[in-house]
Design an enzyme around this catalytic site. Sequence first.
Site, PDB file in Angstrom:
ATOM      1  N   CYS A  85      16.194  -3.298  -7.259  1.00 52.05           N
ATOM      2  CA  CYS A  85      15.490  -4.362  -7.972  1.00 52.05           C
ATOM      3  C   CYS A  85      16.523  -5.311  -8.559  1.00 52.05           C
ATOM      4  O   CYS A  85      17.542  -4.872  -9.104  1.00 52.05           O
ATOM      5  CB  CYS A  85      14.624  -3.763  -9.085  1.00 52.05           C
ATOM      6  SG  CYS A  85      13.703  -4.974 -10.050  1.00 52.05           S
ATOM      7  N   HIS A 126       5.913  -3.043  -5.075  1.00 46.96           N
ATOM      8  CA  HIS A 126       6.993  -3.095  -6.069  1.00 46.96           C
ATOM      9  C   HIS A 126       6.678  -4.143  -7.132  1.00 46.96           C
ATOM     10  O   HIS A 126       6.790  -3.881  -8.335  1.00 46.96           O
ATOM     11  CB  HIS A 126       8.314  -3.412  -5.359  1.00 46.96           C
ATOM     12  CG  HIS A 126       9.493  -3.512  -6.276  1.00 46.96           C
ATOM     13  ND1 HIS A 126      10.395  -2.492  -6.408  1.00 46.96           N
ATOM     14  CD2 HIS A 126       9.906  -4.506  -7.105  1.00 46.96           C
ATOM     15  CE1 HIS A 126      11.335  -2.862  -7.290  1.00 46.96           C
ATOM     16  NE2 HIS A 126      11.053  -4.078  -7.716  1.00 46.96           N
ATOM     17  N   GLU A 127       6.264  -5.325  -6.691  1.00 47.95           N
ATOM     18  CA  GLU A 127       5.994  -6.414  -7.641  1.00 47.95           C
ATOM     19  C   GLU A 127       4.731  -6.153  -8.470  1.00 47.95           C
ATOM     20  O   GLU A 127       4.706  -6.458  -9.661  1.00 47.95           O
ATOM     21  CB  GLU A 127       5.907  -7.755  -6.912  1.00 47.95           C
ATOM     22  CG  GLU A 127       7.142  -8.133  -6.110  1.00 47.95           C
ATOM     23  CD  GLU A 127       8.468  -7.986  -6.844  1.00 47.95           C
ATOM     24  OE1 GLU A 127       8.498  -8.099  -8.083  1.00 47.95           O
ATOM     25  OE2 GLU A 127       9.485  -7.749  -6.178  1.00 47.95           O
ATOM     26  N   HIS A 130       5.631  -4.015 -11.262  1.00 51.12           N
ATOM     27  CA  HIS A 130       6.226  -4.791 -12.356  1.00 51.12           C
ATOM     28  C   HIS A 130       5.144  -5.300 -13.295  1.00 51.12           C
ATOM     29  O   HIS A 130       5.299  -5.252 -14.524  1.00 51.12           O
ATOM     30  CB  HIS A 130       7.009  -5.999 -11.810  1.00 51.12           C
ATOM     31  CG  HIS A 130       8.452  -5.750 -11.577  1.00 51.12           C
ATOM     32  ND1 HIS A 130       9.345  -5.455 -12.583  1.00 51.12           N
ATOM     33  CD2 HIS A 130       9.179  -5.756 -10.434  1.00 51.12           C
ATOM     34  CE1 HIS A 130      10.551  -5.294 -12.082  1.00 51.12           C
ATOM     35  NE2 HIS A 130      10.483  -5.464 -10.760  1.00 51.12           N
TER      36      HIS A 130
END
Length: 136
Positions: A85, A126-127, A130
Site C-alpha cells: 500500500c 483493497h480500496e 480503506h
Amino acid sequence: MIKPVVHDPAILSQVAVPATKLDANTVTDLLDTLQANSANCVGMAANMIGVNQQIIVVQMGPVAVPMLNPKIIKQQLPYQTTEGCLSLTGERPTKRYKQITVQFLDRQFQSQQQTFSDFIAQIIQHEVDHLAGILI
C-alpha cells in the site's frame, strides 16, 4: 490537484462517510494524485489524501475509474495473497476474492453495478477496505 499521501494509521483507520455531489473536487484530487504516483500505485481511497469520504479511484488499464460510495454486493472464489500500500511500508498477507460485484455511483452520480475479476477486483477490495478503516 496532487495531494500528499497520508501515512498516519489513526487517520487511515477511520470509517469514511458517504460522498455527495459536493465532493467532485475530491474525485479530481484523487485522480491527479493517483496519476502522480502511477509508478507505485494502482488505486487510491480518499482517506489516503486526508479526506474521509467514500470515494476510490482504480486504474483499469489506461483509464482510472472513480467510484463513489462503492459497496461490494457479491464475492466469489476466495484466495490468499500479499499486498502493498502506498500509505504503508512493506507487504502483508490478506484474503481477497477472485470475482466481485460492486454497486457504486460514477462521477456524474449515476448508479452503476459491475462485476470485476482478478487484479482489478483485488484493487477494488483493497480500496473498499480503506473506506471501512481496514488496513492490510
